[in-house]
Design an enzyme around this catalytic site. Structure first.
Site, PDB file in Angstrom:
ATOM      1  CG  HIS A 148      -5.878  -2.125   0.619  1.00 58.93           C
ATOM      2  ND1 HIS A 148      -5.335  -1.538  -0.505  1.00 58.93           N
ATOM      3  CD2 HIS A 148      -5.234  -1.563   1.678  1.00 58.93           C
ATOM      4  CE1 HIS A 148      -4.414  -0.655  -0.149  1.00 58.93           C
ATOM      5  NE2 HIS A 148      -4.334  -0.654   1.169  1.00 58.93           N
ATOM      6  CB  SER A 151      -0.960  -0.037   1.188  1.00 58.98           C
ATOM      7  OG  SER A 151      -1.930   0.968   1.079  1.00 58.98           O
ATOM      8  CG  ASP A 170      -7.270  -2.571  -2.972  1.00 58.47           C
ATOM      9  OD1 ASP A 170      -7.933  -1.863  -2.200  1.00 58.47           O
ATOM     10  OD2 ASP A 170      -6.027  -2.526  -3.038  1.00 58.47           O
TER      11      ASP A 170
END
Length: 256
Positions: free
Chosen positions: A228, A101, A198
């Protein structure tokens, strides 16, 4: 498990880390926003590197996890500097950066700043340019309130409180580190893993990152049911296999 240590860097806060010193190329794991080095992905990679006889580092950004400092006072640039400090002081030789991320965004920034230290990149739901882009998608009245109050809340199922509080100054400073407006002068091999389920960072962002990279050795790996975090059993197997394949490729390249 490796023992907890601290990188002292006065006058800046200490950084907490775990390290395995072994063969290179090693792996440095970069966690996501408000995450720590003790997540499933970091631990799975540590286990793999230990079994493979490879160097490995996982650490907490300033104000996160076991590191000193207050995350509320941190900017993205501070965490970028944390990554560079770890590369400069806790690693020797080429490294594969694995970023999750926000950590995927930071791995791109670190690769641009330390090209000689980075042998390869593996991004997981790479959140390049995320904060300002997400802010611009908020309703106008929420953006105005955030500017006035200096912060705003983002609902998140990944937070114990049900939301993340993000400072407006953090969002504005992050714009200085945007990477998707021009070609990224990164020539090493890159693997971009993204879950198609996601709901925070669209998988199309990984496609955009791939398009901007100067490297021709770039693969995008889409996991249809991945969310995610990509921390389920099959997700972790995919991550470890991807890192292992890249490590093998880099090792074979060095032997030629």
């Amino acid at each position: 498990m490796s023992s907890l240590e601290f990188l002292t860097r006065l006058p800046l806060p200490r950084l907490a880390y775990h390290r395995i010193s072994a063969q290179n190329p090693g792996v440095v794991f970069l966690s996501g926003f408000q995450s720590s080095m003790n997540g499933e992905k970091a631990l799975a990679l540590e286990e793999y590197c230990r079994s493979a006889g490879r160097s490995f580092v996982r650490f907490d950004y300033t104000g996160s996890g076991s590191s000193d400092g207050n995350s509320k006072n941190c900017l993205l640039g501070d965490w970028k500097n944390d990554v560079l400090m770890v590369l400069d002081n806790l690693t020797t030789g080429p490294q594969i950066l694995v970023g999750s991320s926000m950590g995927g965004w930071l791995m791109l920034l670190a690769s641009l700043a330390r090209p000689g230290k980075v042998a390869g990149l593996v991004g997981i739901a790479t959140a390049a340019d995320h904060f300002a882009n997400a802010f611009e998608k908020l309703p106008p009245e929420l953006r105005s309130e955030a500017k006035r109050m200096g912060q705003y809340r983002v609902p998140s199922k990944y937070s114990a409180s049900g939301f993340y509080t993000i400072a407006y100054d953090f969002v504005k400073e992050s714009e200085k580190h945007h990477v998707l407006q021009s070609t990224l002068a990164i020539s090493c091999p890159v693997r971009l893993i993204h879950g198609m389920a996601d709901d925070m960072v669209p998988w199309q962002i990984s496609v955009k990152v791939a398009e901007q990279l100067a490297s021709d050795d770039v693969d995008i790996i889409l996991h249809k049911n991945g969310d995610h975090r990509m921390s389920q059993g099959d997700d972790l197997k995919l991550l470890v296999a991807t890192v292992g394949d890249l490590m093998l490729r880099l090792t074979e390249k060095d032997l030629k």
